[in-house]
Design a protein around this motif. Structure first.
Motif: not given
Length: 227
Positions: A96-122
């Motif tokens: 809310g103070v600064l423009p904030t971006l995130n890099i997430h290791p999946s093609l969202l909206p698939s596999f959000p959250g922690i462990g995305a690469v492992a989840a995609a492989r599974t």
């Protein structure tokens, strides 16, 4: 560089540091333009220090308190925006103070959250990618700004999947650094840059950065990356 950028990293921070190296070689950024914030002793902290970047360690387990302290450090540094490569959620005290971006290791909206690469492989996903998005109150739910991907082999080892993910994340971080170097609105990346395909990330523009990234692809033997 027209904007200063704060990077909040977990663990090794290898992809954002690799992106910095590519952009620095292309003359787009210097160590003085980047603040690296970590929440523990880690490779991202030592890697940033080795590159002469300003580093801050905030060992605060509470999400709201961490976010507030990080925002203070970013403002003190003069950062214009924040880029997360981070394994924890942050709160409105930061985004809310600064423009904030995130890099997430999946093609969202698939596999959000922690462990995305492992989840995609599974899940035997046939495509592995990463997403750049604006941070909001949800878990990887903010508006998408760009994605990068490559075909995935379900039978490949976890190491191969992680190597591919590293390339995707590096590309997105390089894109953010390039945008910051031109003083552009980072929250409008997906609207102000050429896209190679409707579902892929906007294209890099600087020839030196493009050449450096292509050399990285060749080094990592990534033949089917889609920027």
């Amino acid at each position: 560089m027209n904007m200063k950028l704060a990077m909040v990293c977990s663990a090794g921070g290898g992809s954002v540091l690799q992106a910095f190296d590519l952009a620095a070689t292309a003359g787009l950024v210097t160590p003085a333009d980047i603040l690296v914030i970590v929440d523990r002793p880690c490779g991202a902290e030592s890697g940033a220090a080795a590159r002469l970047m300003t580093t801050r360690r905030i060992e605060e387990p509470n999400r709201v308190a961490f976010s507030a302290r990080a925002a203070v450090e970013m403002k003190r540094f003069g950062a214009d925006a924040a880029l997360l490569s981070f394994s924890r959620l942050v709160s409105e005290e930061l985004y809310g103070v600064l423009p904030t971006l995130n890099i997430h290791p999946s093609l969202l909206p698939s596999f959000p959250g922690i462990g995305a690469v492992a989840a995609a492989r599974t899940a035997s996903a046939r495509i592995l990618g990463a997403s750049l998005h604006r941070v909001d109150a949800g878990t990887d739910t903010g508006p998408l700004l760009g994605q990068a991907w490559s075909p995935a082999c379900p039978q490949a080892t976890a190491e191969v999947w992680n190597r591919q993910s590293f390339i995707h994340k590096t590309y997105l971080a390089a894109l953010v650094i390039e945008e910051a170097s031109r003083g552009r609105d980072l929250l409008q990346i997906g609207h102000q840059r050429e896209r190679r395909t409707p579902n892929a990330c906007p294209a890099l523009e600087d020839n030196g950065l493009i050449g450096g990234f292509q050399a990285l692809l060749a080094e990592r033997k990534m033949e089917h990356f889609v920027p």
